[in-house]
Structures are given as C-alpha cells and as structure tokens.
Design a protein around this motif. Structure first.
Motif, PDB file in Angstrom:
ATOM      1  N   GLY A 361       0.732  -1.387  -0.155  1.00 20.86           N
ATOM      2  CA  GLY A 361      -0.132   0.044   0.034  1.00 20.86           C
ATOM      3  C   GLY A 361       0.784   1.338   0.103  1.00 20.86           C
ATOM      4  N   TYR A 362       0.452   2.383  -0.662  1.00 17.44           N
ATOM      5  CA  TYR A 362       1.143   3.561  -0.681  1.00 17.44           C
ATOM      6  C   TYR A 362       0.318   4.615  -1.137  1.00 17.44           C
ATOM      7  CZ  TYR A 362       0.758   2.564  -5.922  1.00 17.44           C
ATOM      8  OH  TYR A 362       0.383   2.353  -6.987  1.00 17.44           O
ATOM      9  N   PHE A 363       0.590   5.945  -0.662  1.00 12.31           N
ATOM     10  CA  PHE A 363       0.202   7.087  -1.028  1.00 12.31           C
ATOM     11  C   PHE A 363       0.163   7.581  -2.444  1.00 12.31           C
ATOM     12  CE2 PHE A 363      -0.628   7.353   3.740  1.00 12.31           C
ATOM     13  CZ  PHE A 363      -1.762   7.625   3.713  1.00 12.31           C
ATOM     14  N   ARG A 364      -0.674   8.060  -3.144  1.00 11.34           N
ATOM     15  CA  ARG A 364      -0.429   8.828  -4.328  1.00 11.34           C
ATOM     16  C   ARG A 364      -1.603  10.140  -4.539  1.00 11.34           C
ATOM     17  NH1 ARG A 364       3.858   8.868  -6.006  1.00 11.34           N
ATOM     18  NH2 ARG A 364       3.432   9.253  -8.088  1.00 11.34           N
ATOM     19  N   ALA A 365      -0.715  11.239  -4.673  1.00 12.05           N
ATOM     20  CA  ALA A 365      -1.473  12.528  -4.914  1.00 12.05           C
ATOM     21  C   ALA A 365      -2.360  12.253  -6.308  1.00 12.05           C
ATOM     22  CB  ALA A 365      -0.674  13.519  -5.077  1.00 12.05           C
ATOM     23  N   GLU A 366      -3.738  12.816  -6.004  1.00 12.36           N
ATOM     24  CA  GLU A 366      -4.639  12.984  -7.091  1.00 12.36           C
ATOM     25  C   GLU A 366      -3.980  13.371  -8.309  1.00 12.36           C
ATOM     26  OE1 GLU A 366      -8.699  14.864  -7.493  1.00 12.36           O
ATOM     27  OE2 GLU A 366      -8.931  13.097  -6.337  1.00 12.36           O
TER      28      GLU A 366
END
Length: 464
Positions: A361-366
C-alpha cells in the motif's frame, strides 16, 4: 518454582531446538558431518559468506532437517503394526459385515510430508487409508498413520509411496483388503527469468494416486465405491478417473529447468551425491541418477548476485509510470494498494522453500498515475530470489518501493514455510505474516487499518 534457568534458556536459543529423535552425539555422527560439509560446499557455490550471521549454523540445521525428514529409512513398519493388533468379534448370526470381519475401516486426511526423489524438494500429502478387517482382529488406528509416515519419510514419488504403504499394511495386518489414496502437491518453483516473462506462472503440480490389495485389487469393485463415498461424505472429492493418469515423472523441476542454465557446478553435484549417501540412499539408483544435477540447477536460482544493481537499472526505465496525469492535487491523496503479488524464496536457515503473497500500500496524490503492478511484482521477485528470511524480505521490499514513491509505504507478507511443516514441530496449515510500515503509515493508525482491511481474507498462497 519451575522457572527455566536463564543460562540454560540462552544455551537453548544458541543451539536451537533439539528434536526428540536426535540423541546425544548427533552432531558428531559421520552422516551429520558429511551433510554439513556438503551444505558448506553448496553455500560457497552460491557465492555466500558461510561465516555471516544467519548462515553460520545453516549446515548443521540442514543436516538435522534432512535426517529428521528422512528418518523412515531407519524405521520398520512391521514392528509398528505387530504391536497393535487386537481381537474384535464380527457379527453373530446376522447377514452383513461389521466389527472384525468384513466391515470397511477408513482413516481420512492424514497430513504427511515427503521429499521428491527427483529434485529433493519436499511435497505435501493428504493420505486416506481404508482396510477390511479379517480373522476377527483389528489394528490400532494410530498405527495406520505411523506406517504411512514411515514411507513418507523417505525420498519418494507418489505412486511408489502409495504402493509401499499399501503393501506394508497388507502383509502386516493380513486383512481382507487394504487401499491407499494419496493427494500430493508439489511446489513448482520457477526461475526468475521465467517469472519476468510469464506473470501467470502456475505454482503447483498435483497428483492423485491409488493402490489396493486383496478385495481392492479390482478397481471396479463395489468396495471402492464405499471407500470413495465415505471420502466424499466429508467433502473430500476424489475423481476416480484421474487416479491412473499420472505421468511417469511428476516432478515439475525435471521438465522446467532450462537448458540455458548450463551444466551444474561439478563440486556442488558431488556434494549432493554425498548427501544422498548420508541419508541412506544409493545415488546410483536409476530414479536418483539425475537428482544431484536437478537440485543444483534449482539451487542456483538463489545465487548471490548483485540483484540490487539490476533492479536499479530496471527501475530507471519505469519512472514514466510515476509521471503526473493532468492536474495534481497534493491535498487529495489516496491509498493505492496492490494485493496478492506472488513470491517464492528460500529459507537461509534450512535451505527449504517458503512462498506466499505480498500486499503493498502507498499514498499517491490525485493526478499521478499509480505505479504499475508489473513493476511492483518485479521488485518482489528480485528480493525473493535470494537466500532469505521473511522479516528481511518484507523490509527490503518496503524500502525499495519507498525509494521510488517518496517514503509512505506499507508492506504485508504472508508466507507458508516448508521448514515449519516438514521438520521439527510439523505445524501443518501454519502461516506467517510480517509487516513493514514507513512514513505516514507508521504514525497514522487510520491509514494502516484502511490498508489492512483491503487485504482479502483468502489469498493465493497454495496448499492442500
């Protein structure tokens, strides 16, 4: 009272858990020393430092595991059976079969582990035993399991194992008939090159075999219908039409190892020959002639090469997957997840496979494209194809993915370890999970929970 002395406890941790079946002086036995020396040669052939932490005691651990896993060579099945025959009357003045004469007895779902004689990898077995008592005597049911284990604890292939278990019980119990059904599962361990080219690799080969004596010799006899019906009654679906279809050699490694690998290291092959002799086998037996070369070719999958350098080169060509796609909103970030990425690896403590799935899992900016699944899968494979421990594998995957994605990464690895079930404590069905959290995942419990809840309750890790 009853507290374990601290010095004794530390010694236990240092020396490892001792098997009950391994008597004092085990480490000085010639066969133990021969296997240790052979494993040292294999580790050196892989380019490993045999003095590094994690490998220092690997030769001894491998010797213990192999001698424990093949202890059936030193056991006699007839001694087990003869000690547990009991008188039991059949029906009196009635039409039918029951008790000590004519009524079928079945023991289902015996979990066994054996070693494939073609490649030395362990394979999993579900064993079902049926016999028809005669002479008004029955056998203690636990002995059926023990006899099956004697023959499983040798280098085997499925059909010969079934025949040997069946023959031993037939001659030991002297029943009206005895039958064996084995459901076998052999890990199909790929090589790194094939995985990068074929993401749909099938990780398992199954075999279904049967053997029968006495009233079970006729495969069309009604007694077989009773046996199979009683299996199906408990959800064990055995298709009788499949039981005669197994090929001459069922081992997937015999056919999958590429000729492009080249001839195996002669010193490593000689080391495996020494291991076979130390286990009590004849390396010249026709079924074992190609085994040393097959095992060495498979083991070379885990050669200590500079995979990190290859990975860095591979990653440079993949940075386009991280580029922006239109307008970027850093205030709108979402958790992206890639689940059930398969992996295969090799335990550096016992040189036995472990396998399973990785969830990332990882964060990605829109506005940014999510990273490609194939790239994440490649990272998993690169770190899997080494002598490993699961904790290190988890950390390496997390750190590498974070280096491409800016640091906010969470990784969960779920694995089945054959060293947990083919030796020692023999914990069938056990599964190990490890976790690594970096960046915001380490401080945001809501994000961690959200990602963990996205992981499916069942995974594609394999097993019977």
């Amino acid at each position: 009272m009853g507290a374990l002395d601290e010095g004794h406890f530390n010694a236990e941790l240092e020396n490892g858990v001792k098997f009950d079946c391994l008597e004092l002086g085990f480490e000085e036995k010639p066969e133990t020393l021969a296997i240790e020396n052979a494993v040292t040669v294999l580790l050196q052939g892989l380019g490993e430092d045999i003095n590094r932490e994690g490998l220092k005691k690997t030769p001894l651990r491998v010797a213990k595991a192999l001698l424990h896993g093949t202890r059936g060579y030193n056991q006699k099945a007839k001694d087990i059976v003869h000690s547990a025959l009991f008188p039991e009357a059949g029906l009196d003045n009635a039409v039918g079969h029951a008790g000590g004469a004519g009524g079928i007895v079945i023991v289902r779902d015996l979990d066994l582990f054996s070693y494939c004689e073609s490649c030395l990898l362990p394979f999993q077995v579900k064993c079902h035993v049926g016999y028809v008592p005669s002479g008004q005597r029955v056998v203690g049911l636990s002995k059926l399991s023990r006899v099956a284990d004697v023959f499983a604890r040798r280098l085997q292939d499925p059909q010969r194992m079934a025949d040997e278990i069946c023959s031993s019980l037939h001659h030991g119990i002297k029943p009206a008939g005895v039958a064996i059904i084995l459901q076998c599962l052999h890990i199909h361990f790929p090589n790194l090159e094939s995985l990068l080219l074929d993401s749909n690799h099938q990780g398992w080969v199954k075999a279904l075999v049967q053997s029968g004596y006495g009233v079970f010799e006729n495969k069309n006899a009604d007694i077989w219908c009773d046996f199979l019906s009683l299996l199906k009654f408990r959800g064990i679906n055995v298709d009788k039409t499949q039981m005669d279809s197994m090929e001459q050699c069922w081992c997937p490694l015999q056919s999958s190892l590429s000729a492009k690998i080249g001839p195996p290291n002669p010193g490593m092959v000689t080391a495996v020959v020494s291991i076979l002799r130390s286990l009590g086998e004849d390396p010249l037996r026709k079924e074992l002639v190609g085994t040393p070369s097959c095992f060495v070719k498979w083991l070379m999958n885990f050669q200590n090469t500079k995979l990190e350098m290859k990975l860095n080169g591979f990653g440079c060509g993949k940075t386009d997957t991280l580029k922006a796609n239109g307008d970027i909103s850093h205030n709108k970030e979402h958790i992206h997840s890639e689940l059930n990425l398969s992996f295969w690896s090799q335990c550096e403590h016992h040189l036995l496979p472990f396998y399973g799935v990785v969830h990332i899992g990882y964060f990605r900016a829109e506005g940014f494209n999510p990273i490609g699944k194939s790239f994440l899968q490649s990272i998993v494979h690169f770190y899997g194809f080494k002598l490993q421990v699961q904790e290190r594998l988890t950390r390496q995957i997390a750190e590498t993915v974070a280096s491409f994605l800016g640091g906010d990464v969470m990784v969960v690895v779920e694995a089945n370890h054959t060293c947990m079930i083919s030796r020692g404590i023999e914990k069938f069905g056990s599964n190990t999970a490890t976790i690594a959290v970096l960046g915001r995942f380490s401080t945001d419990p809501v994000a961690r929970t959200k990602f963990l809840q996205s992981i499916p309750s069942t995974t594609a890790s394999g097993g019977l």
